[in-house]
Write a protein that holds these residues in place. Sequence first.
Motif, PDB file in Angstrom:
ATOM      1  N   GLN A  92      47.618 -26.519 -12.355  1.00  0.00           N
ATOM      2  CA  GLN A  92      46.906 -25.247 -12.109  1.00  0.00           C
ATOM      3  C   GLN A  92      45.400 -25.503 -11.962  1.00  0.00           C
ATOM      4  N   ALA A  93      44.874 -26.384 -12.795  1.00  0.00           N
ATOM      5  CA  ALA A  93      43.444 -26.708 -12.725  1.00  0.00           C
ATOM      6  C   ALA A  93      43.109 -27.338 -11.373  1.00  0.00           C
ATOM      7  N   ALA A  94      43.999 -28.192 -10.872  1.00  0.00           N
ATOM      8  CA  ALA A  94      43.762 -28.860  -9.578  1.00  0.00           C
ATOM      9  C   ALA A  94      43.731 -27.838  -8.451  1.00  0.00           C
ATOM     10  N   VAL A  95      44.688 -26.908  -8.473  1.00  0.00           N
ATOM     11  CA  VAL A  95      44.729 -25.879  -7.416  1.00  0.00           C
ATOM     12  C   VAL A  95      43.444 -25.058  -7.449  1.00  0.00           C
ATOM     13  N   LEU A  96      43.043 -24.629  -8.630  1.00  0.00           N
ATOM     14  CA  LEU A  96      41.809 -23.843  -8.766  1.00  0.00           C
ATOM     15  C   LEU A  96      40.586 -24.625  -8.312  1.00  0.00           C
ATOM     16  N   SER A  97      40.569 -25.909  -8.635  1.00  0.00           N
ATOM     17  CA  SER A  97      39.364 -26.705  -8.391  1.00  0.00           C
ATOM     18  C   SER A  97      39.016 -26.801  -6.912  1.00  0.00           C
ATOM     19  N   THR A  98      40.003 -26.589  -6.050  1.00  0.00           N
ATOM     20  CA  THR A  98      39.719 -26.654  -4.608  1.00  0.00           C
ATOM     21  C   THR A  98      39.016 -25.380  -4.128  1.00  0.00           C
ATOM     22  N   LEU A  99      38.980 -24.350  -4.983  1.00  0.00           N
ATOM     23  CA  LEU A  99      38.477 -23.031  -4.570  1.00  0.00           C
ATOM     24  C   LEU A  99      37.202 -22.597  -5.263  1.00  0.00           C
ATOM     25  N   VAL A 100      36.826 -23.286  -6.327  1.00  0.00           N
ATOM     26  CA  VAL A 100      35.671 -22.860  -7.129  1.00  0.00           C
ATOM     27  C   VAL A 100      34.733 -24.046  -7.362  1.00  0.00           C
ATOM     28  N   ALA A 101      33.589 -23.753  -8.015  1.00  0.00           N
ATOM     29  CA  ALA A 101      32.599 -24.814  -8.231  1.00  0.00           C
ATOM     30  C   ALA A 101      33.033 -25.765  -9.346  1.00  0.00           C
ATOM     31  N   GLN A 102      33.521 -25.204 -10.466  1.00  0.00           N
ATOM     32  CA  GLN A 102      33.811 -26.047 -11.627  1.00  0.00           C
ATOM     33  C   GLN A 102      34.921 -25.425 -12.463  1.00  0.00           C
ATOM     34  N   VAL A 103      35.856 -26.255 -12.897  1.00  0.00           N
ATOM     35  CA  VAL A 103      36.924 -25.787 -13.790  1.00  0.00           C
ATOM     36  C   VAL A 103      36.772 -26.496 -15.132  1.00  0.00           C
ATOM     37  N   TYR A 104      36.787 -25.719 -16.212  1.00  0.00           N
ATOM     38  CA  TYR A 104      36.801 -26.250 -17.570  1.00  0.00           C
ATOM     39  C   TYR A 104      38.175 -25.923 -18.121  1.00  0.00           C
ATOM     40  N   SER A 105      38.929 -26.946 -18.523  1.00  0.00           N
ATOM     41  CA  SER A 105      40.306 -26.705 -18.906  1.00  0.00           C
ATOM     42  C   SER A 105      40.563 -27.246 -20.299  1.00  0.00           C
ATOM     43  N   MET A 106      41.180 -26.415 -21.155  1.00  0.00           N
ATOM     44  CA  MET A 106      41.416 -26.809 -22.544  1.00  0.00           C
ATOM     45  C   MET A 106      42.905 -26.924 -22.847  1.00  0.00           C
ATOM     46  N   GLU A 107      43.257 -27.989 -23.559  1.00  0.00           N
ATOM     47  CA  GLU A 107      44.655 -28.245 -23.916  1.00  0.00           C
ATOM     48  C   GLU A 107      44.728 -28.607 -25.392  1.00  0.00           C
ATOM     49  N   LEU A 108      45.679 -27.971 -26.080  1.00  0.00           N
ATOM     50  CA  LEU A 108      45.831 -28.172 -27.520  1.00  0.00           C
ATOM     51  C   LEU A 108      46.375 -29.569 -27.855  1.00  0.00           C
ATOM     52  N   LEU A 109      47.313 -30.062 -27.044  1.00  0.00           N
ATOM     53  CA  LEU A 109      48.008 -31.305 -27.381  1.00  0.00           C
ATOM     54  C   LEU A 109      47.302 -32.506 -26.751  1.00  0.00           C
ATOM     55  N   GLU A 110      46.818 -33.368 -27.616  1.00  0.00           N
ATOM     56  CA  GLU A 110      45.989 -34.495 -27.173  1.00  0.00           C
ATOM     57  C   GLU A 110      46.644 -35.364 -26.085  1.00  0.00           C
ATOM     58  N   PRO A 111      47.924 -35.777 -26.243  1.00  0.00           N
ATOM     59  CA  PRO A 111      48.498 -36.656 -25.196  1.00  0.00           C
ATOM     60  C   PRO A 111      48.531 -35.970 -23.822  1.00  0.00           C
TER      61      PRO A 111
ATOM     62  N   ALA B  31      46.194 -22.686   1.346  1.00  0.00           N
ATOM     63  CA  ALA B  31      45.768 -24.042   1.727  1.00  0.00           C
ATOM     64  C   ALA B  31      45.856 -24.985   0.532  1.00  0.00           C
ATOM     65  N   ALA B  32      45.416 -24.500  -0.636  1.00  0.00           N
ATOM     66  CA  ALA B  32      45.460 -25.343  -1.838  1.00  0.00           C
ATOM     67  C   ALA B  32      46.896 -25.697  -2.207  1.00  0.00           C
ATOM     68  N   MET B  33      47.784 -24.693  -2.140  1.00  0.00           N
ATOM     69  CA  MET B  33      49.185 -24.939  -2.492  1.00  0.00           C
ATOM     70  C   MET B  33      49.829 -25.916  -1.506  1.00  0.00           C
ATOM     71  N   GLY B  34      49.358 -25.895  -0.270  1.00  0.00           N
ATOM     72  CA  GLY B  34      49.888 -26.809   0.735  1.00  0.00           C
ATOM     73  C   GLY B  34      49.319 -28.214   0.638  1.00  0.00           C
ATOM     74  N   ARG B  35      48.274 -28.352  -0.146  1.00  0.00           N
ATOM     75  CA  ARG B  35      47.588 -29.642  -0.197  1.00  0.00           C
ATOM     76  C   ARG B  35      47.715 -30.367  -1.532  1.00  0.00           C
ATOM     77  N   VAL B  36      47.696 -29.623  -2.634  1.00  0.00           N
ATOM     78  CA  VAL B  36      47.680 -30.291  -3.957  1.00  0.00           C
ATOM     79  C   VAL B  36      49.065 -30.886  -4.251  1.00  0.00           C
ATOM     80  N   PRO B  37      49.102 -32.183  -4.533  1.00  0.00           N
ATOM     81  CA  PRO B  37      50.400 -32.877  -4.708  1.00  0.00           C
ATOM     82  C   PRO B  37      51.057 -32.584  -6.056  1.00  0.00           C
ATOM     83  N   ARG B  38      51.855 -31.505  -6.116  1.00  0.00           N
ATOM     84  CA  ARG B  38      52.498 -31.149  -7.398  1.00  0.00           C
ATOM     85  C   ARG B  38      53.342 -32.303  -7.938  1.00  0.00           C
TER      86      ARG B  38
END
Length: 233
Positions: free
Chosen positions: A115-134, A51-58
Motif C-alpha cells: 500500500q505504501a508503494a502504491v501511494l508513494s507514486t502519487l504523493v511527495a512522501q509516505v511515512y509508514s508505521m508497523e508494529l511488528l519489527e520483522p 497507473a500505480a496499480m498497473g505498475r507496482v509489482p505486487r
Amino acid sequence: MNGVAATILVAALTLGSPQIPTMEEAFASEREGMVREQLLPRGISHPGVLAAMGRVPRHAFVPEALRSQAYGDHPLPIGLGQTISQPFIVAFMTQALEPRPSDRVLEIGTGSGYQAAVLSTLVAQVYSMELLEPLARRAEGDLRRLGFRNVRVRCGDGYKGWPEEAPFDTIIVTCAPEQVPQPLIDQLKEGGRMIIPVGIREQQQLVLLHKRDGQLLRRAVLPVRFVPMVPGG
Ligand code: SAH
C-alpha cells in the motif's frame, strides 16, 4: 513459474514464436488483467491510481511461493499472522484519499509495504508505521530494493502516530483500531482527510473522515466492507 507464465511460454514454444516473455513481462500482463477485470469495473477511475496499480509489482511484496497468486483480488499471508491487502481495497483506499503530488501521508500498518508503494507514486512522501519489527524491516528492505525512495518505515505502535514528522496532509489506517486514536487526530492537518476501518470483526466498514476545527467529521461511510487484516483481531 506461475500458471500464466507457463501458459504463455508453452504457447510461445508451440507457435514457434521467437518472443518468449520474461517472468516480469508475464507479471506485467497479469497486472494489466487485474486493473481491467478487478478495478475498472468496480469504480476505480482515478488515472494516477490505475497507473500505480498497473505498475507496482505486487508479486514482489508476497512470499515467493505465493507469487503466482499475486494478481488475484485476495489478501495473501505475509507471515506473523498478517496479510497483504487485496488490490481492490488498496486502490479504493488510495482513490478515496484524493492524493495530491505535494502530500505527506502517514500510513498505519505497513505490512508488506505494498500500500505504501502504491501511494508513494502519487504523493511527495509516505511515512509508514508497523508494529511488528520483522515485517517493518522486511518492508523497508523491499521498498528500498524496488526503488520506492520516498517511503520511510518505522517500527512502533502506529496508534501513537509519528509526532516528529507531523502534521500530515492525509492518514491511511490499514489495521483496525476500536476507535480513531487521538494522536492521529492531533497529527492530521486542519482540512486533512483520514481513511480508517471502524467497528469490529465482520462489521468493519471503511470510513472517510475530515478534520474541521480540530474535530474529525464523518464524511462518508465507503461502500465496501473492510476485510479484517489481523486474523481474530
Ligand atoms: N498495508 C499493508 C497491509 C496491512 S495488514 C499492505 O499493504 O500489505 C495490517 C498491518 O498492521 C499488519 O502488518 C499489522 O502487524 C499492523 N498493525 C497492527 N496494529 C498496528 C499498530 N498499532 N501500529 C502499527 N501497525 C499495526
